[in-house]
Enzyme design. Structure first.
Site, PDB file in Angstrom:
ATOM      1  N   ASP A 431      -3.364  16.586  34.017  1.00  0.00           N
ATOM      2  CA  ASP A 431      -3.286  17.192  32.695  1.00  0.00           C
ATOM      3  C   ASP A 431      -3.494  16.087  31.659  1.00  0.00           C
ATOM      4  OD1 ASP A 431      -2.579  18.381  30.296  1.00  0.00           O
ATOM      5  OD2 ASP A 431      -0.893  19.504  31.137  1.00  0.00           O
ATOM      6  N   HIS A 432      -4.605  16.166  30.944  1.00  0.00           N
ATOM      7  CA  HIS A 432      -4.956  15.073  30.034  1.00  0.00           C
ATOM      8  C   HIS A 432      -4.067  15.024  28.792  1.00  0.00           C
ATOM      9  CE1 HIS A 432      -7.326  11.689  29.449  1.00  0.00           C
ATOM     10  NE2 HIS A 432      -8.478  12.203  29.025  1.00  0.00           N
TER      11      HIS A 432
END
Length: 461
Positions: A431-432
């Protein structure tokens, strides 16, 4: 609670997970007339997360099963009733719909009509003519003196038992079918009026519906092929429905980034072979996945910020000081992801034992809902299918997922020479919002370094 309610206890569909709203009855393990005891498993149900066995909380004799196998039932709905005092006398027949009050007596039912179970079976109102109420201002005839017998006035016709000729074909009666059967027919696109019933009293059964699907449709004249005749439609429910929704939520809520690395795992494969001979690991599942799991846990220990979740409501990042390691498992009911609680605190033998239990339980379809909640990171072993790698989607609420590809013998430059080596490709999706490129790269590089030289497990772990 009345005396009848105290004697005839209802067992309602419980919430066997965290906020589940419905479950499908997979299999009844008891039948009416069977004796059951407190804590005995009476049926298996499938929720949106797993198959679960339901124990009944009282003792007695089964009086009534409210739903067929295959029915989807809302949480809180009674599914079985039990006579807790069978010696008290004859049990009443299963409850039928109450007679309407303040109305003229209803028409007589034909002999052989079966009573309808509560919430189960065809509704009486669908096949019985509603009695007329007295018209306003109408006068009742006065009593008459006895007289010689005379032809009686025509009585209201008794409705014949529904059969094929009145099951929506030449007559106007509504086809008789239980709710689960109606739902099955709807899902399969079958018109109940076109089915010849074989059940008692002219009731359409599940077998009748399936037979209608399999039977070739009679066409009065040649026509172009219908696409639907070469297609199958299966209701989306249970594990597959939950998985589909979770993947949609994940894909459109968390910005995914996936990185890849190809690594020589020859030494890891040799270590796996050595560990299989270790008496401390005898009888446990020792395979490359075990060392990949341990390598990921060590990488998380070295880079703890990767083990986090995004709290959208409070706009906070939640860092976790524990690792609940999810392992994607393919089962007959679909893909599930149970997790090993506090996997980071386990020794290698303990981790091997936990992995063995997780896999065997999943294959038996007995994974509990609790085992599939609270995960923090996941491993998906696509290599068992011969796949090199992939771009896995995150489980909602988790920060990262590692795909472990197939291990293959490939030419590889080793110590300055091209040699055949055992090679695999790893893919890490994250998850950036939580994990930037540097952190994600460090985690993936650490996993690769450990698998290339597994002795680092001793120094890094």
């Amino acid at each position: 609670m009345t005396a009848v309610e105290q004697r005839f206890r209802e067992f309602k569909m419980p919430d066997v997970g965290e906020g589940l709203t419905e479950a499908e009855i997979l299999k009844w393990l008891v039948a009416p007339g069977d004796t059951v005891t407190d804590g005995q498993v009476v049926c298996e149900v499938e929720t949106a997360k797993a198959a679960v066995e339901l124990p009944i909380p009282f003792t007695g004799v089964v009086h009534e099963l409210r739903f067929d196998e295959g029915a989807t039932v809302d949480v809180g709905t009674a599914i079985i009733s039990v006579d807790t005092d069978p010696g008290a006398g004859e049990a009443p027949a299963p409850a039928a719909a109450p007679e309407p009050a303040a109305e003229a007596p209803a028409e007589a039912e034909p002999e052989g009509r079966q009573a309808n179970l509560v919430g189960y079976g065809a509704a009486p109102s669908s096949t019985k003519r509603r009695p007329r109420k007295a018209q306003p201002g109408a006068q009742r005839p006065a009593a008459e003196a006895p007289r010689a017998p005379a032809p009686a006035a025509p009585a209201a016709p008794v409705r014949p038992e529904p059969g094929p000729d009145l099951n929506g074909r030449t007559g106007t009666a509504r086809p008789l079918a239980k709710p689960p059967v109606r739902k099955l027919a709807k899902d399969l696109g079958i018109d109940l009026a076109t089915i010849t019933p074989t059940g008692p009293g002219g009731i359409i059964t599940r077998e009748d519906v399936h037979a209608a699907v399999e039977a070739p449709a009679a066409a009065p004249e040649p026509a172009a092929p219908v696409a639907g005749a070469r297609e199958r439609r299966v209701p989306v429910k249970g594990v597959r429905k939950a998985t589909a929704q979770a993947m949609v939520d994940s894909a459109f809520s968390a910005p995914h980034v996936t990185e890849f690395v190809t690594v020589d795992v020859t030494r890891t494969m040799k270590l796996v072979a050595d560990l299989k001979q270790d008496p401390e690991l005898a009888g446990l599942r020792v395979n490359p996945l075990l060392l990949v799991a341990k390598a990921l846990l060590v990488a998380i220990k070295r880079n703890p910020d990767v083990n986090a979740s995004w709290d959208e409501e409070n706009q906070e990042i939640v860092y976790k000081d524990y690792v609940n390691l999810g392992i994607a498992a393919a089962t007959p009911r679909g893909l599930i992801v149970p997790n090993i609680k506090d996997a980071d605190a386990k020794t290698l033998p303990q981790l091997a034992e936990a992995l063995s239990d997780l896999v065997s339980t999943a294959r038996e379809g007995k994974t509990s809902p609790a085992a599939m909640t609270g995960g923090t990171v996941t491993i998906t072993n696509v290599g068992v299918f011969g796949i090199d790698t992939g771009t896995p989607l995150l489980n909602p609420g988790e920060s990262a997922i590692l795909a472990f590809g197939a291990v293959k013998l490939q030419p590889w430059v080793h110590k300055g020479e091209v040699k055949p080596r055992q090679v695999t490709t790893l893919a890490l999706s994250f998850d950036h919002r939580l994990v930037d490129g540097e952190l994600g790269s460090k985690v993936l590089a650490d996993v690769a370094a450990i698998l290339e030289r597994p002795k680092r497990l001793i120094t890094w772990g």
